[in-house]
Design a protein around this motif. Structure first.
Motif, PDB file in Angstrom:
ATOM      1  N   VAL A 194      -6.959   0.434   2.369  1.00  0.00           N
ATOM      2  CA  VAL A 194      -7.553   1.513   1.566  1.00  0.00           C
ATOM      3  C   VAL A 194      -7.521   2.814   2.357  1.00  0.00           C
ATOM      4  N   VAL A 212     -10.257   7.663  -1.739  1.00  0.00           N
ATOM      5  CA  VAL A 212      -9.805   6.459  -2.437  1.00  0.00           C
ATOM      6  C   VAL A 212     -10.958   5.455  -2.359  1.00  0.00           C
ATOM      7  N   GLU A 245      -5.496   6.338   1.442  1.00  0.00           N
ATOM      8  CA  GLU A 245      -6.157   7.644   1.398  1.00  0.00           C
ATOM      9  C   GLU A 245      -5.480   8.629   2.350  1.00  0.00           C
ATOM     10  N   LEU A 278       1.059   7.105  -6.560  1.00  0.00           N
ATOM     11  CA  LEU A 278      -0.159   7.901  -6.728  1.00  0.00           C
ATOM     12  C   LEU A 278       0.051   9.355  -6.319  1.00  0.00           C
ATOM     13  N   SER A 291       0.886   4.072  -2.894  1.00  0.00           N
ATOM     14  CA  SER A 291       0.588   5.452  -2.481  1.00  0.00           C
ATOM     15  C   SER A 291       1.655   6.412  -2.984  1.00  0.00           C
ATOM     16  N   LEU A 306      -9.840   2.346  -7.160  1.00  0.00           N
ATOM     17  CA  LEU A 306      -9.052   1.118  -7.197  1.00  0.00           C
ATOM     18  C   LEU A 306      -9.844   0.031  -7.903  1.00  0.00           C
ATOM     19  N   ILE A 352      -9.608   8.831  -6.518  1.00  0.00           N
ATOM     20  CA  ILE A 352      -8.843   7.690  -7.017  1.00  0.00           C
ATOM     21  C   ILE A 352      -9.731   6.463  -6.873  1.00  0.00           C
ATOM     22  N   THR A 382       0.826  -1.206   0.000  1.00  0.00           N
ATOM     23  CA  THR A 382       0.000   0.000   0.000  1.00  0.00           C
ATOM     24  C   THR A 382       0.860   1.256   0.000  1.00  0.00           C
TER      25      THR A 382
END
Length: 392
Positions: free
Chosen positions: A337, A357, A341, A311, A308, A325, A323, A304
């Motif tokens: 998640v 997110v 975010e 992103l 991230s 997924l 965003i 993650t």
């Protein structure tokens, strides 16, 4: 030879009708009054367009709008079951599928086949077989065939270029081949761009004009919606977030770059790490729902963080509203998640708005259903390639 004014008038005609059809196809039942409000067209223009649509069996009246006060009661409108259907083709590294959908993206037929170490000729034979099977189940005309493929692809010329680790298959002019075989317009795009279109028209992306779709499978890909439209450059190329570097001294990627995100955080790589750490032979999805081994959470957390980081670079370039997924990323636990975010919003440059997110509305079917959206995007934008069938 038609005058430029005549061509412009025809383009405007197709665009207006495409917009009205989009509003009917991608929402719930809607009245002519609401169509006028949302499209900006006059009530008379909407009435004329709807009359054409009913005559062409594109739209049907479904009953009065019961929420309207007494007076002239508006009538609800919906897509007719007799309207043309669309076929979508999805090409992945290990499988391919063909799907038949109506204009509301309801799946009417599906055929799937595994592929492994095939050449271009064998791949096309498999695809034709799948399309033929779903086409047999269609009642009425086919508006077109949309092809969602692993990239890179040339959307302008309709060519699958040189996907990495794809058995040496490259430079297939697949749009020309399909149009010659089936006699209907064909459209090609990257499978992640197609998934973004599905979310934009029918999914959670309907609430946003600007978002990044991030799909995680055995690779990592992205699709960008900007100003309500799918992003392509002038040559027809989309985005490749999976091939942006998070470490310039990092792992060598098959694309030739170092530190590409997908060499660290694709579902297949993380799945292998989890199997080695736990000695369990589970799928990525199963690991995401298995809290029993202490090694699982740290590996997913590291994945993650890496996603991230990539992103954040994209967010600082594009400033999207959200965003989304997709694919196997939808199976990430809620805490991951939320972690993504929080990380993105804490680090991104613009602090005056919050980026949610979200999980894809279509889950791991986003690419498949998105393949048909290549065609639907042309219809809704009033493309002349499909305009004659729909709009006269």
């Amino acid at each position: 030879m038609p005058s430029k004014t005549g061509i412009n008038n025809q383009n405007l005609k197709y665009q207006n009708r495409g917009l009205i059809l989009q509003l009917i196809a991608t929402g719930n039942e809607i009245s002519r009054i609401e169509l006028s409000k949302r499209s900006g067209l006059t009530k008379m223009s909407v009435t004329n367009i709807i009359s054409e649509f009913i005559d062409r069996h594109l739209v049907r009246e479904t009953g009065p709008d019961r929420a309207v006060t007494p007076g002239r009661t508006p009538i609800y409108l919906d897509i007719s079951p007799d309207a043309p259907k669309v076929i979508g083709v999805l090409i992945n590294r290990d499988s391919c599928s063909a799907v038949l959908c109506d204009l509301k993206l309801h799946m009417l037929a599906l055929e799937t086949a595994d592929i492994s170490h095939c050449d271009s000729s064998r791949l096309l034979d498999i695809l034709f077989g799948l399309v033929d099977k779903v086409k047999e189940q269609a009642s009425g005309p086919i508006a077109g065939i949309g092809i969602a493929s692993l990239g890179p692809v040339d959307t302008v010329n309709g060519i699958i270029l040189n996907p990495t680790n794809f058995y040496g298959i490259n430079n297939i002019p697949i749009v020309r081949i399909f149009e010659k075989c089936y006699g209907v317009p064909a459209y090609l795009d990257n499978n992640y761009d197609c998934a973004a279109l599905a979310e934009r028209f029918y999914g959670i992306g309907r609430s946003y004009e600007d978002f990044i779709f991030l799909g995680v499978t055995n690779g990592i890909g992205s699709g960008i919606i900007s100003g309500g439209q799918l992003y392509h450059n002038a040559a027809g190329y989309g985005s490749e977030l999976g091939h942006t570097s998070i470490d310039y001294n990092g792992n060598l990627c098959a694309c030739g770059n170092r530190g590409c995100l997908e060499t660290y955080a694709s579902a297949s790589i993380i799945q292998q790490q989890l199997r080695e750490a736990t000695q369990k032979y589970l799928t990525f999805r199963e690991f995401c729902t298995d809290p029993s081994h202490p090694a699982i959470a740290p590996i997913l957390s590291d994945m993650t963080d890496k996603i991230s980081s990539a992103l954040i670079n994209a967010v600082n370039l594009l400033n999207p509203q959200a965003i989304i997924l997709g694919h196997e990323a939808v199976y990430l636990p809620d805490e991951n998640v939320a972690q993504m975010e929080e990380h993105i919003n804490a680090i991104k440059l613009a602090k005056d708005y919050h980026i949610p997110v979200l999980r894809s509305h279509f889950g791991d079917n986003a690419q498949l259903l998105g393949s048909t959206c290549c065609v639907l995007n042309g219809i809704f934008r009033g493309s002349s390639r499909v305009g004659e069938l729909f709009f006269g």
